[in-house]
Design an enzyme around this catalytic site. Sequence first.
Site, mmCIF file in Angstrom:
data_model
loop_
_atom_site.group_PDB
_atom_site.id
_atom_site.type_symbol
_atom_site.label_atom_id
_atom_site.label_comp_id
_atom_site.label_asym_id
_atom_site.label_seq_id
_atom_site.Cartn_x
_atom_site.Cartn_y
_atom_site.Cartn_z
ATOM 1 N N HIS A 11 0.870 -1.184 0.000
ATOM 2 C CA HIS A 11 0.000 0.000 0.000
ATOM 3 C C HIS A 11 0.909 1.236 0.000
ATOM 4 O O HIS A 11 2.022 1.193 0.536
ATOM 5 C CB HIS A 11 -0.840 -0.046 1.273
ATOM 6 C CG HIS A 11 -1.916 0.969 1.387
ATOM 7 N ND1 HIS A 11 -1.674 2.257 1.807
ATOM 8 C CD2 HIS A 11 -3.254 0.900 1.161
ATOM 9 C CE1 HIS A 11 -2.818 2.934 1.832
ATOM 10 N NE2 HIS A 11 -3.794 2.135 1.446
ATOM 11 N N GLN B 199 -4.859 -5.242 6.701
ATOM 12 C CA GLN B 199 -5.899 -6.128 6.154
ATOM 13 C C GLN B 199 -5.882 -7.502 6.806
ATOM 14 O O GLN B 199 -6.572 -8.413 6.337
ATOM 15 C CB GLN B 199 -5.728 -6.298 4.637
ATOM 16 C CG GLN B 199 -5.852 -5.023 3.840
ATOM 17 C CD GLN B 199 -7.269 -4.435 3.866
ATOM 18 O OE1 GLN B 199 -8.241 -5.109 4.194
ATOM 19 N NE2 GLN B 199 -7.378 -3.160 3.528
ATOM 20 N N LYS C 148 -10.603 -0.805 10.378
ATOM 21 C CA LYS C 148 -10.770 -1.986 9.518
ATOM 22 C C LYS C 148 -11.096 -3.219 10.361
ATOM 23 O O LYS C 148 -11.226 -4.320 9.852
ATOM 24 C CB LYS C 148 -9.509 -2.210 8.693
ATOM 25 C CG LYS C 148 -9.237 -1.066 7.698
ATOM 26 C CD LYS C 148 -8.003 -1.339 6.874
ATOM 27 C CE LYS C 148 -7.456 -0.113 6.185
ATOM 28 N NZ LYS C 148 -8.193 0.308 4.997
ATOM 29 N N CYS D 274 -4.803 2.503 -3.658
ATOM 30 C CA CYS D 274 -3.553 2.989 -3.046
ATOM 31 C C CYS D 274 -2.434 1.952 -3.204
ATOM 32 O O CYS D 274 -1.604 1.773 -2.298
ATOM 33 C CB CYS D 274 -3.722 3.338 -1.578
ATOM 34 S SG CYS D 274 -4.873 4.680 -1.309
#
Length: 412
Positions: free
Chosen positions: A124, A204, A227, A365
């Site tokens: 990212h 993530q 997240k 991104c």
Amino acid sequence: MSMPAVADFARDFPILARPVRGRRLAYLDNGATTHKPEAVIEAESRFYRESNANIHRGVHWLSQHATDLYEQARERVRGLLGAARADEIVFTRGTTEAINLVAYSWGRANLRPGDEIVLTGMEHHSNIVPWQLVAGQAGATIRVVPLTDSGELRLDAYEALLGPRTRLVAVVHVSNALGTVNPVARMIELAHAVGARVLVDGAQAVAHQPVDVQALGCDFYAFSGHKLYGPTGIGALYARSELLEAMPPWQGGGDMIRTVAFEGSTWAEPPQRFEAGTPNIAGAIGLAAAIDYVAAIGLQRIADHEHRLLEHATAAVERIPGLRLIGTAPEKAGILSFVVDGIHPHDLGTILDAEGVAIRAGHHCAMPVMTRFGIPGTARASFALYNDERDVEALVAGIGKAQQMFGRRPHR
Ligand code: PLP
């Protein structure tokens, strides 16, 4: 009483009950941010109703109470990551700030001309740009691990890049653009063998699988609360205590000092040394509630549920003519990135939105990933614990509709 199915916990998320564009919301943009269960919303607002005060400096009861809640939240993050000590956890605004903290504190203190930082082709931007900024100042060089056509890291190339000049490896645990789960434990072992430090971007990962920083052996681990069903503006950095103790401050202000004089100042011990100014107290408490929430369901159960959904969705979209998945690694988290012949990802996103299906379209991104695959962007559906087969059906139907609108598929 038996535990409800994972997707049944959708009822804990008030926003999922609201129709969007007159339809049932199929929210498949969880890679960008997840929704918040009532328990998190309530924990934040209860803090403001019952416990609000500034922390660490107060002599009065409310301040001590707020400090206790904030430090309990740190303990929850320690538990989530399996860290040995709570003072190895620094609260930050999120993953981006956590990586910048390491770059500006550890990086500026340790990188020298000729040193090498190893990144991967699927990072990212938040795990690329801070290193470019700091490498430029230090005279260090960035080396990049290439990707295979299925979106995996080329471990042979990684091993070949490692050497006596490698000072740091910064690698994403789960790619937001491809869904690939990287073999970080093995990569850390190899990096340590040449004396390099390893930062893992867990943005993530933490909501989708159990994580244990001690089992991984990483030096730094970064994630964002939003997240993980928690609030925005809060996240954390895990760093091994001997590293944190040796690291200089990167932001100055209240709470991070021991003494201040115009002749010179001295620093507080970690983690306070890295938490200048009033932090996001309510956010930390909301994050603790989110951690308790996922722990009660069980992160392994959540991982298994999302994996089943990923397999179901992969099989369903693979049947769509003209659709190509970007990222087909055997080890994947619940992320489907794809392109559809003749339809720009943004158009696809707009048409799906009209059907109540929220996906993300663009470069996510991760522009180097798009360059690697020779595409401007992808459409991305990303799953969370509350998604189920109905969301996949809505996605597949929406893609079919877009293809018909673009004349890419005959009407049946
Ligand atoms: N790293 C990865 C892999 C991400 O997916 C994201 C967000 O999308 C980030 C870092 C940045 O997270 P944040 O914007 O919460 O700091």
